[in-house]
Motif scaffolding. Structure first.
Motif, PDB file in Angstrom:
ATOM      1  N   VAL A 116      14.459  19.198  22.285  1.00 41.65           N
ATOM      2  CA  VAL A 116      15.766  19.674  21.835  1.00 41.65           C
ATOM      3  C   VAL A 116      16.641  18.447  21.601  1.00 41.65           C
ATOM      4  O   VAL A 116      16.647  17.529  22.411  1.00 41.65           O
ATOM      5  N   VAL A 117      17.333  18.425  20.484  1.00 40.39           N
ATOM      6  CA  VAL A 117      18.105  17.233  20.129  1.00 40.39           C
ATOM      7  C   VAL A 117      19.567  17.579  19.851  1.00 40.39           C
ATOM      8  O   VAL A 117      19.945  18.745  19.776  1.00 40.39           O
ATOM      9  N   GLY A 118      20.348  16.528  19.674  1.00 43.78           N
ATOM     10  CA  GLY A 118      21.712  16.643  19.181  1.00 43.78           C
ATOM     11  C   GLY A 118      22.676  17.331  20.130  1.00 43.78           C
ATOM     12  O   GLY A 118      22.525  17.291  21.351  1.00 43.78           O
ATOM     13  N   THR A 119      23.655  17.981  19.519  1.00 44.03           N
ATOM     14  CA  THR A 119      24.729  18.586  20.303  1.00 44.03           C
ATOM     15  C   THR A 119      24.222  19.737  21.166  1.00 44.03           C
ATOM     16  O   THR A 119      24.779  19.984  22.234  1.00 44.03           O
ATOM     17  N   ASP A 120      23.171  20.432  20.713  1.00 40.22           N
ATOM     18  CA  ASP A 120      22.636  21.534  21.524  1.00 40.22           C
ATOM     19  C   ASP A 120      22.085  21.001  22.846  1.00 40.22           C
ATOM     20  O   ASP A 120      22.303  21.591  23.901  1.00 40.22           O
ATOM     21  N   ARG A 121      21.371  19.876  22.791  1.00 39.40           N
ATOM     22  CA  ARG A 121      20.837  19.282  24.015  1.00 39.40           C
ATOM     23  C   ARG A 121      21.983  18.832  24.928  1.00 39.40           C
ATOM     24  O   ARG A 121      21.967  19.079  26.125  1.00 39.40           O
ATOM     25  N   ALA A 122      23.001  18.191  24.342  1.00 38.30           N
ATOM     26  CA  ALA A 122      24.147  17.723  25.124  1.00 38.30           C
ATOM     27  C   ALA A 122      24.901  18.903  25.741  1.00 38.30           C
ATOM     28  O   ALA A 122      25.340  18.838  26.898  1.00 38.30           O
ATOM     29  N   GLU A 123      25.043  19.972  24.972  1.00 33.57           N
ATOM     30  CA  GLU A 123      25.750  21.156  25.463  1.00 33.57           C
ATOM     31  C   GLU A 123      24.981  21.826  26.609  1.00 33.57           C
ATOM     32  O   GLU A 123      25.574  22.248  27.602  1.00 33.57           O
ATOM     33  N   LEU A 124      23.655  21.906  26.477  1.00 35.52           N
ATOM     34  CA  LEU A 124      22.858  22.465  27.561  1.00 35.52           C
ATOM     35  C   LEU A 124      22.970  21.584  28.800  1.00 35.52           C
ATOM     36  O   LEU A 124      23.172  22.085  29.905  1.00 35.52           O
ATOM     37  N   VAL A 153       9.706  20.750  33.685  1.00 32.73           N
ATOM     38  CA  VAL A 153       9.996  21.606  32.533  1.00 32.73           C
ATOM     39  C   VAL A 153      11.207  21.086  31.752  1.00 32.73           C
ATOM     40  O   VAL A 153      11.183  21.031  30.521  1.00 32.73           O
ATOM     41  N   LEU A 154      12.251  20.658  32.452  1.00 37.08           N
ATOM     42  CA  LEU A 154      13.446  20.177  31.745  1.00 37.08           C
ATOM     43  C   LEU A 154      13.205  18.826  31.073  1.00 37.08           C
ATOM     44  O   LEU A 154      13.765  18.558  30.014  1.00 37.08           O
ATOM     45  N   ALA A 155      12.350  17.991  31.650  1.00 38.16           N
ATOM     46  CA  ALA A 155      11.998  16.722  30.984  1.00 38.16           C
ATOM     47  C   ALA A 155      11.260  17.008  29.680  1.00 38.16           C
ATOM     48  O   ALA A 155      11.554  16.410  28.632  1.00 38.16           O
ATOM     49  N   LEU A 156      10.318  17.944  29.724  1.00 33.52           N
ATOM     50  CA  LEU A 156       9.584  18.316  28.501  1.00 33.52           C
ATOM     51  C   LEU A 156      10.513  18.971  27.479  1.00 33.52           C
ATOM     52  O   LEU A 156      10.443  18.680  26.285  1.00 33.52           O
ATOM     53  N   LEU A 157      11.384  19.849  27.946  1.00 30.10           N
ATOM     54  CA  LEU A 157      12.319  20.509  27.029  1.00 30.10           C
ATOM     55  C   LEU A 157      13.228  19.477  26.369  1.00 30.10           C
ATOM     56  O   LEU A 157      13.487  19.541  25.166  1.00 30.10           O
ATOM     57  N   GLY A 158      13.697  18.520  27.160  1.00 28.45           N
ATOM     58  CA  GLY A 158      14.592  17.488  26.629  1.00 28.45           C
ATOM     59  C   GLY A 158      13.968  16.668  25.516  1.00 28.45           C
ATOM     60  O   GLY A 158      14.669  16.142  24.638  1.00 28.45           O
ATOM     61  N   LEU A 167      13.351  10.440  26.194  1.00 27.64           N
ATOM     62  CA  LEU A 167      11.989  10.756  25.794  1.00 27.64           C
ATOM     63  C   LEU A 167      12.074  11.611  24.529  1.00 27.64           C
ATOM     64  O   LEU A 167      12.840  12.555  24.491  1.00 27.64           O
ATOM     65  N   GLN A 168      11.310  11.274  23.507  1.00 28.30           N
ATOM     66  CA  GLN A 168      11.341  12.075  22.285  1.00 28.30           C
ATOM     67  C   GLN A 168       9.925  12.475  21.904  1.00 28.30           C
ATOM     68  O   GLN A 168       9.041  11.633  21.855  1.00 28.30           O
ATOM     69  N   ALA A 169       9.719  13.730  21.668  1.00 24.95           N
ATOM     70  CA  ALA A 169       8.391  14.219  21.294  1.00 24.95           C
ATOM     71  C   ALA A 169       8.068  13.777  19.873  1.00 24.95           C
ATOM     72  O   ALA A 169       8.924  13.819  18.991  1.00 24.95           O
ATOM     73  N   ALA A 170       6.828  13.344  19.651  1.00 26.35           N
ATOM     74  CA  ALA A 170       6.395  12.947  18.311  1.00 26.35           C
ATOM     75  C   ALA A 170       6.381  14.162  17.386  1.00 26.35           C
ATOM     76  O   ALA A 170       6.709  14.074  16.214  1.00 26.35           O
ATOM     77  N   GLU A 171       5.993  15.299  17.952  1.00 23.20           N
ATOM     78  CA  GLU A 171       5.986  16.553  17.195  1.00 23.20           C
ATOM     79  C   GLU A 171       6.292  17.673  18.174  1.00 23.20           C
ATOM     80  O   GLU A 171       5.998  17.552  19.361  1.00 23.20           O
TER      81      GLU A 171
END
Length: 131
Positions: free
Chosen positions: A39-47, A31-36, A63-67
């Protein structure tokens, strides 16, 4: 506040009603791999800074989702990654992990993360928003 690995996984195990720590850990990793990927930027780093290091590294994996996946497709993707999972068990896994992550994140950061995601994720995080 950063939760230690044991406290985090105990909460996931309790919420997901898993029989073993291994089951809870597998759900958290997927779940956290998919969430990552969503979610981008400072919010991802803060989480990530509020999660145990093991899970922070998974969340930050490049890993970056295409959409962005809709909540429904996020659950389906989770089911595809967890051996033997059904749609119902994957929805359970997602909610158990994301609600614990939301607790670790706190209300303000969780709100900012939800703004990055398609509508409907509030329910997966256990934080239903008024419509």
């Amino acid at each position: 506040m950063t939760l230690g690995w044991e406290a985090f996984i105990d909460r996931v195990r309790e919420r997901g009603e898993y029989d073993t720590v291994e089951e809870a850990d597998r759900a958290a990793r997927v779940v956290l791999a998919l969430l990552g990927a969503h979610v981008v930027g400072t919010d991802r780093a803060e989480l990530a800074a509020r999660l145990p290091e093991t899970y922070a590294l998974i969340l930050l994996n490049p890993l970056q989702a295409a959409e962005p996946l809709s909540p429904e497709r996020f659950v389906r993707a989770t089911a595809a990654w967890i051996e033997g999972a059904s749609h119902a068990t994957a929805a359970w896994d997602v909610s158990a992990v994301l609600s614990v992550a939301a607790d670790a994140a706190g209300e303000d950061l969780t709100r900012r993360i939800l703004l990055q995601l398609p509508a409907g994720y509030d329910l997966l995080f256990g934080r239903p928003q008024p419509s």
